[in-house]
Design a protein around this motif. Structure first.
Motif, short mmCIF file in Angstrom:
data_model
loop_
_atom_site.label_atom_id
_atom_site.label_comp_id
_atom_site.label_asym_id
_atom_site.label_seq_id
_atom_site.Cartn_x
_atom_site.Cartn_y
_atom_site.Cartn_z
N GLU A 134 0.83 -1.21 0.00
CA GLU A 134 0.00 0.00 0.00
C GLU A 134 0.86 1.26 0.00
OE1 GLU A 134 -3.11 0.21 2.94
OE2 GLU A 134 -3.66 -1.88 2.57
N THR A 135 1.91 1.26 0.81
CA THR A 135 2.82 2.41 0.87
C THR A 135 3.52 2.62 -0.47
OG1 THR A 135 3.17 2.09 3.23
CG2 THR A 135 4.83 3.39 2.06
N GLU A 138 1.00 4.10 -2.89
CA GLU A 138 0.77 5.52 -2.57
C GLU A 138 1.95 6.38 -3.02
OE1 GLU A 138 -0.10 5.76 1.60
OE2 GLU A 138 -1.98 4.64 1.38
N ASP A 139 3.17 5.89 -2.77
CA ASP A 139 4.37 6.63 -3.20
C ASP A 139 4.40 6.76 -4.71
OD1 ASP A 139 5.08 6.84 -0.56
OD2 ASP A 139 6.69 5.32 -0.66
N MET A 141 1.87 6.76 -6.74
CA MET A 141 0.80 7.66 -7.18
C MET A 141 1.15 9.13 -6.86
SD MET A 141 -2.54 5.43 -6.36
CE MET A 141 -3.65 6.20 -7.54
N ASP A 142 2.02 9.32 -5.89
CA ASP A 142 2.45 10.67 -5.54
C ASP A 142 3.59 11.13 -6.45
OD1 ASP A 142 0.60 10.90 -3.53
OD2 ASP A 142 1.99 10.36 -1.93
#
Length: 148
Positions: A134-135, A138-139, A141-142
């Motif tokens: 998940e991290t 998220e990274d 996608m950022d």
């Protein structure tokens, strides 16, 4: 009157038999609330098991949500039953009795934790891996680069 292993097994079996998938969700919510309430002042009888109890709650939540179904129902009903016993305000030894109130809870929780030890370890690996994935997502996608 002491709380014997036989009594603990009886209470665990009684609660496990009452577990259903629907009750598991309620048990999960109730145990989360009780763990949060007791977090700052953990009962002495539960101190050594605190991390295991939290893992049991996390595994129950993941199972109830359908995120993690790698646990046999027999094990899950025992874990859910132990957590259900834990959240009962008045059980064999009422929790408000300061020095002894959680001894029975500890015995029932310990039996379930021992029964589910391998499943709890497998769940912890799955949970940590899921969080890492998940991290990473998220990274990514950022806009951060992710190396595989």
């Amino acid at each position: 009157m002491g709380f014997s292993d036989k009594m603990a097994r009886g209470k665990l079996n009684e609660q496990a038999e009452q577990q259903t998938e629907e009750r598991l969700g309620k048990t999960c919510r109730d145990s989360e609330a009780k763990l949060e309430k007791l977090e700052k002042k953990k009962p002495r009888a539960l101190g050594r098991m605190w991390g295991t109890i939290k893992s049991m709650g996390s595994m129950t939540k993941a199972y109830a949500k359908g995120d993690y179904r790698e646990v046999p129902w027999k094990i899950m009903s025992a874990v859910g039953g132990a957590l259900a016993y834990f959240v009962m305000p008045v059980d064999l030894v009422p929790d408000f009795l300061v020095t002894m109130g959680y001894l029975d809870d500890a015995a029932v929780l310990k039996l379930a934790a021992d029964l589910a030890s391998e499943d709890l370890e497998d769940f912890k690996v799955w949970h940590e891996t899921s969080q890492a994935i998940e991290t990473a997502i998220e990274d990514a996608m950022d806009g951060e680069s992710v190396t595989y």
